[in-house]
Design a protein around this motif. Structure first.
Motif: not given
Length: 792
Positions: A103-128
């Motif tokens: 949310d660009p105003r509040s900064g709340d982060i949500h996941a919009v898809k179901r995730l599978d750890r066996e496919e990918r265990a972590s995600y690296t993002l950048r914010a400002r």
């Protein structure tokens, strides 16, 4: 629960991080506050920084979220955000915008898809944080990580869908068969989701599996392949350490018991019987026995042998490697009259033995084999395989040189009749007495022509001529001294005109086609008739050679060009034979060293190596060749002057040769004798083509025939032809018959012969063609018409 931690920013500024725990997971709430530290450091840092920094931390997110709302990840907040919407938060990196939204105003982060750890265990993002008013960045780019929290959502999976293994039969309990492996994709470091335990679902009580290693082992002893060879074992792998609620997977293991040599070979019957004819050749098969073995492969390979004393020298048994059968073969010929039956004992045993099972049962078996020899009508048998006979070459015709003997081996003892195989004695030099087998000669022998004779004698039963046997007979012809010696070579001997007495001019030796036992020894001497007033002498060297020496002082080739020296040569045979050989000595002119310079021509002719008989034969051959050439030339000339017409291409209207008789004057279909109807049209200068023209004889003048259309002109024409043939000097010296025919008067068109045509087309009138009817209309149109038409 609220926890305060201090983290160092990329810019080096400390911040206060507030983490809020929600739904049993820590969701970081980032808040930038005043710096914490001594007042001096705070004042110093406040003077140098241009904007406030912000911190990061790891976010944790559950995989396979099944809630209705979006899965909340966390919140980003900058201390420069007054909360009035003037600050905009930007998120980039792995899954930004696709998987994760902010949310660009509040900064709340949500996941919009179901995730599978066996496919990918972590995600690296950048914010400002960016100011909406100025568009400038309020905070530097900061990295943070979202880790996926594992749940037990993957069952163990085996590395193979079907395993294949083998284990020797009769193995001990606990023998390792195979190790199976199952992998769980869940996180091994978190809980028991990836802890796998193995168990056996099918295959008991024959096999077992170790729970933690997956090693399959035998659980039952003495498993026999001959009873059951294949087993299907189902293995289960379950996670959560095998507890309730764990996920599981299965695999099938196909286990085969491999063969060991635990079964001995056995004969299916204790007695075998075979029949074999007495005429069977060595190496032929008598019979086949087959022992059974429950094992397979090399464990079922067997060896057969004869263990009884009887029959070991007559029969042999070997193993057929393809069928493992025992093949009994014959070693030497059988004789029904000598022995009618054989009883032998055979044994079979495995080729490769396993010591573990030798104490259980004996690994061999025995059986009896009875072999019955069948009687066969055999051909006569000679007492020897071959005969060698000797005969002197001077033996008279009819001399017996030896005998052969053959008997019928059958019980009836049929009489035997002997004969010579003429294919081996084409010249019929030998013969044999049909009753007693005595071999004798019927032609004179000559050892020098053929020293050995190889013949074959046949023996056949008197009552059955199909029973025939043969034996080779080698006849050696013994030597007799029946050939006198002669010169070993043709010598070209010369003597110099200036020769001295006692000078050697030639060394001679001899040869003899006979072959005495002690070898040849020849003696040489001058013939007695040449000893008187001899010009040369012969000195024997006593080593089968001799020297020819001069007896005069000088020779003249003008007085005598050559000398004939008769030399008597004797051998040492019995009886002693001798012959007189003539040595021709030419008289030649020589130099000082005795080298020949010039000899007379007649002497050269004498030493050319040609005898008088050879010269006569050469002359006779020359004469015969000349006679053949003369005869061929005469026949060729006679063939050229053959008067009768033979060639089919020689076709003329005035002379025709026929071989049958015509049908008379009224015959208009047989022959064309236009020449007889109009003989004046024949050119007088025309040459005959059936013989060579002779220009030296001018053609005879023919009288002009009468033009009357009657038989007189025919008689005159034939008379004229008869006079021409009688007066022709080139006619062949034998009678010839010329046949002529006369065209009848019944033809409407009369004669159409070209011989009746005039000399030119201008003188010929074709108007009469139009009177012959419609059939001649085409010819009338072609040749008829007025002269004006032709000129035009």
């Amino acid at each position: 629960m609220i926890t305060h931690n201090h983290f160092q920013l990329i810019s080096g500024e400390p911040i206060d991080l507030i983490l809020c725990q929600q739904n049993e997971f820590l969701h970081p709430f980032i808040h930038v506050s005043d710096l914490v530290g001594p007042p001096s450091e705070q004042s110093a840092m406040n003077k140098t920084r241009s904007k406030r920094g912000w911190a990061w931390n790891q976010f944790y997110l559950m995989e396979e979220y099944t809630g209705d709302s979006l899965q909340y990840v966390g919140k980003l907040h900058s201390d420069q955000d007054p909360g009035d919407g003037s600050v905009r938060y930007v998120l980039i990196g792995d899954g930004a915008g696709d998987i994760f939204t902010i949310d660009p105003r509040s900064g709340d982060i949500h996941a919009v898809k179901r995730l599978d750890r066996e496919e990918r265990a972590s995600y690296t993002l950048r914010a400002r944080a960016v100011s909406n008013k100025t568009g400038r960045s309020l905070e530097d780019w900061t990295n943070f990580t979202i880790k996926i929290h594992d749940i037990n959502d993957n069952e163990p999976k085996f590395t193979k869908a079907v395993y294949t293994a083998s284990v020797p039969e009769m193995s001990d309990v606990g023998t390792s068969v195979l190790a199976v492996t199952a992998n769980d994709a869940d996180d091994l470091s978190y809980g028991n989701s990836a802890r796998v335990v193995y168990s056996i679902l099918e295959g008991q009580p024959y096999f077992s599996v170790e729970p933690h290693t997956g090693i399959i082992r035998t659980a039952l002893s003495n498993m026999n392949r001959e009873n059951r060879e294949h087993y299907q074992v189902v293995i289960q792998a379950k996670d959560m350490a095998g507890q309730m609620g764990g996920l599981s997977g299965t695999t099938t293991v196909s286990i085969t018991l491999s063969d060991v040599n635990d079964n001995p070979p056995r004969f299916p019957q204790g007695m075998y019987q075979f029949n074999v004819p007495e005429t069977a050749a060595p190496g032929s098969t008598v019979g086949v026995v087959h022992a059974t073995d429950a094992d397979i492969g090399k464990n079922a390979e067997m060896d057969y042998k004869i263990i009884s004393m009887e029959g070991q020298d007559v029969f042999n048994i070997s193993t057929n490697k393809a069928t493992q059968e025992g093949v009994i073969t014959l070693i030497k010929p059988l004789d029904y009259e000598s022995k009618k039956t054989y009883t032998i004992r055979i044994q079979v045993e495995n080729r490769y033995l396993d010591p573990r099972f030798l104490v259980m049962v004996p690994f061999h078996d025995t059986a009896m084999v009875k072999i019955i020899v069948e009687d066969v009508n055999e051909p006569p048998a000679f007492q020897r395989l071959a005969y060698v006979m000797e005969v002197s070459e001077n033996a008279p015709v009819g001399t017996i040189i030896g005998s052969v003997r053959a008997v019928d081996p059958d019980n009836n003892r049929s009489p035997v009749r002997y004969s010579i195989d003429r294919h081996t004695d084409m010249d019929r030099v030998f013969n044999v007495h049909p009753g007693n087998g005595s071999v004798f000669i019927q032609k004179q022998l000559d050892r020098e022509e053929q020293a050995w004779h190889n013949i074959s004698v046949k023996a056949e039963e008197f009552h059955d001529l199909n029973q025939v046997s043969r034996v080779p007979v080698y006849v050696r012809v013994l030597d007799v001294n029946d050939n006198p010696p002669s010169f070993a070579a043709v010598y070209e001997t010369f003597v110099c005109e200036n020769a001295k007495p006692g000078q050697m001019i030639q060394t001679i030796s001899a040869t003899d086609p006979d072959n005495p036992i002690g070898g040849h020894r020849f003696s040489f001497r001058l013939a007695p008739e040449a000893s008187i007033k001899a010009n040369f002498t012969v000195r024997d060297n006593n080593n089968t050679t001799a020297m020819v020496l001069t007896l005069r002082n000088g020779y003249s080739r003008l007085q005598r060009s050559s000398y004939l020296v008769p030399v008597v040569i004797s051998d040492n045979g019995s009886p002693i034979l001798s012959s007189t050989n003539t040595l021709t000595v030419r008289v030649c002119s020589c130099d000082r060293d005795g080298n020949m310079k010039l000899c007379s021509t007649d002497a050269l002719a004498l030493t050319a190596g040609l005898s008088t008989g050879a010269l006569v034969a050469i002359l006779l051959c020359v004469i015969i060749l000349l006679m053949i050439v003369v005869l061929f030339t005469a026949l060729r000339r006679q063939r050229k002057k053959e008067p009768l017409i033979i060639s089919k291409e020689d076709v003329r209207d005035n002379v025709v040769s026929y071989n049958d008789e015509g049908g008379g004057e009224e015959d208009t279909q047989a022959f064309d004798i236009g020449t007889l109807r109009n003989p004046e049209a024949v050119e007088e200068t025309k040459q005959r083509r059936d013989i060579i023209p002779e220009t030296m004889y001018p053609p005879l003048r023919r009288p002009h025939p009468v033009k009357a259309r009657d038989n007189a002109d025919v008689r005159d024409f034939i008379s004229q032809r008869l006079q021409d043939n009688d007066g022709d000097p080139t006619a062949p010296p034998y009678d010839s018959l010329a046949t002529y025919a006369y065209e009848g008067n019944g033809s409407v068109a009369e004669s159409l012969s070209s011989l009746e045509s005039l000399t030119s087309d201008a003188e010929q009138d074709y108007n009469y063609l139009s009177e012959w009817g419609p059939r001649f209309k085409k010819l009338a149109d072609m040749y008829g018409g007025d002269e004006s038409d032709k000129d035009s």
